[in-house]
Enzyme design. Sequence first.
Site, short mmCIF file in Angstrom:
data_model
loop_
_atom_site.label_atom_id
_atom_site.label_comp_id
_atom_site.label_asym_id
_atom_site.label_seq_id
_atom_site.Cartn_x
_atom_site.Cartn_y
_atom_site.Cartn_z
CG ASP A 156 -41.94 11.26 16.80
OD1 ASP A 156 -41.01 10.48 17.59
OD2 ASP A 156 -42.36 12.60 16.61
CB ILE A 157 -45.69 13.51 20.15
CG1 ILE A 157 -45.75 11.83 21.05
CG2 ILE A 157 -46.55 13.89 20.67
CD1 ILE A 157 -46.23 11.74 22.57
CG ASN A 166 -41.11 18.07 27.17
OD1 ASN A 166 -42.11 18.26 27.74
ND2 ASN A 166 -40.26 17.11 26.64
CG ASP A 173 -43.57 13.25 32.40
OD1 ASP A 173 -42.69 13.52 30.94
OD2 ASP A 173 -43.25 13.53 33.25
CD GLU A 204 -40.02 12.85 20.81
OE1 GLU A 204 -39.64 13.69 20.29
OE2 GLU A 204 -39.61 12.10 21.97
#
Length: 301
Positions: free
Chosen positions: A170-171, A178, A187, A213
Amino acid sequence: MHVALIDPSRVVLKIVAGMLEAGGHTVVAFSNSAAALAHVEADPSVACVLTSLEVEPLGGLELCWSLRALVDERRPLTILVMSSARDDRPLGEVLDSGADDFLSKPPSPQELHGRLRAAERVLGLQRALIRQADTDHLTQLLNRGALMRRAESDLAAASAENPLAMLQVDIDHFKSINDRFGHDIGDQVIRRVAQILRETGETRATAGRLGGEEFAVLMPGHGIAGAAVAAHRIRIQCAAGTVPGLPDLRFTASIGLSEWAPGDTVDSLLKRADVALYAAKRGGRDRVAVAGPDMEPAMVG
């Protein structure tokens, strides 16, 4: 193309197999239709079945019905039928039973290869549609549905001698990326992580995007120790990664690990990886954690 050839006559099998092999096809020949059906069911590489109507113990029409029942949206298969009878009734029955095309017996090389070329064009289009349906279009990794199907297959083959590990990636702080830089940059970060996952270099590893993500990596043949090494390599590459045009934008990822245990399902394996992932998040992010069968997470770096 891998072709299963079925005919009661060994002479016909030899002649037609020779034509197929001369055209560059791989051929497995059967005089018994039940044995052929079992082979096609067990070997998904068979893309074409070329059978006579005059076969036993399953008759030609029954064989066509049984073969068509094997086919679904994941597995295209061309069924070609040969017969010396060319009146309208057998032709209509053959096509209604699930066959794709009808050839005279014995076929001429020109007719046989022409029908096979047409079949290959259709199979190519079907495979392209399957790939498109299985692919996450932003990252070109497997999408969630395709990854879960792969996980079912890997889980079925898992054992004490053939371990299976799963990473959930997971980012970190993705919403703030964002909000600060815009969704286009977000993206790009997602695509960069996908590239890192594709380049793990681990044999048989399969990466997919779960959504947003979040990603997962299936690692057949890997226990926790080997998977942890790969997870740390992914974590380090993410922390060192940049986005084109924004060299100052840095991002990290947290990773949760789980390992197959007897009685596991895909859901339970994924649940433990998820528990480990959130432990890594709570531990400060940019970390790797593992959760065992008791669901108790532990940091591994």
